[in-house]
Write an enzyme that holds these catalytic residues in place. Structure first.
Site, short mmCIF file in Angstrom:
data_model
loop_
_atom_site.label_atom_id
_atom_site.label_comp_id
_atom_site.label_asym_id
_atom_site.label_seq_id
_atom_site.Cartn_x
_atom_site.Cartn_y
_atom_site.Cartn_z
N ASP A 182 26.60 76.01 34.34
CA ASP A 182 25.74 75.88 35.51
C ASP A 182 24.78 74.73 35.27
O ASP A 182 24.36 74.50 34.12
CB ASP A 182 24.95 77.16 35.77
N ASP A 195 30.01 78.14 42.57
CA ASP A 195 29.12 79.15 43.17
C ASP A 195 28.79 78.78 44.62
O ASP A 195 28.79 79.64 45.51
CB ASP A 195 27.81 79.25 42.38
#
Length: 201
Positions: free
Chosen positions: A146, A160
């Site tokens: 991330d 995401d």
């Protein structure tokens, strides 16, 4: 050249024979849109994660918009937005199930909008699953990369975002009454009502 038994000319026969091909071609369009959407999002997710790892490793947050947006590398063992940390194996199996459901559902697709929804879900699920399979500490237990940090929001990635956008679009299509096959809820009733009047009114 033989003539149609119903009295139609050769042009009418050839025209009716061409229509099933046109329908088959039209029915493939949503599936192609699904595959293209998923492929683009998967490629974008893989490339951006590779850049993030190579450019952000060992660095602090990189400010893009002060007080709003940073780039900060993290390794996430959970689901989207760092939810359910430590359940990596279970989440990997869930991702595999989602992929299987999307592939199965694609056979019923007649809507390009729903193709975009399923393509986003498939691309997002595959993007994070690739990390869980190929990244440390091991297959199905790998941590997801991330790197996008909106302040007051968990750090996330392209996969995401694709999953969330797909979910939002699914809600919009459902509220508009558009089904997977491209029909609108109530179309059948309207069609039946329209044929009850005189002369097909």
């Amino acid at each position: 050249m033989s003539e149609d038994p119903a009295g139609r000319g050769p042009a009418a026969v050839s025209g009716s024979a061409a229509r099933p091909d046109a329908r088959r071609s039209g029915s493939r369009r949503p599936v192609v849109a699904l595959a293209v959407t998923a492929a683009i999002l998967l490629a974008l997710d893989i490339v951006t994660k590779h850049i993030a790892v190579s450019e952000l490793s060992g660095r602090g947050p990189v400010r893009i918009v002060p007080g709003i947006l940073d780039l900060e590398l993290t390794r996430n063992s959970g689901a989207a937005f760092s939810v359910a940390g430590g359940a990596t194996v279970i989440l990997s199996l869930v991702a595999l199930a989602v992929i299987a459901v999307v592939v199965f559902t694609a056979r019923r697709l007649g809507s390009v909008g729903w193709a975009a929804v399923l393509g986003a879900l498939l691309g997002g699920a595959l993007g994070n699953l690739v990390d869980r399979i190929f990244r440390a500490p091991g297959p199905l237990r790998g941590h997801v990369v991330d790197f996008v940090h909106l302040h007051h929001w968990p750090i996330f990635n392209v996969a995401d975002s694709a999953i969330v956008c797909g979910g939002v679009l699914a809600v919009v299509l459902s509220l508009r009454g558009i089904g997977l096959d491209g029909s609108r809820f109530g179309d059948d009733t309207t069609g039946r009502t329209g044929t009850t009047g005189p002369a097909g009114e």
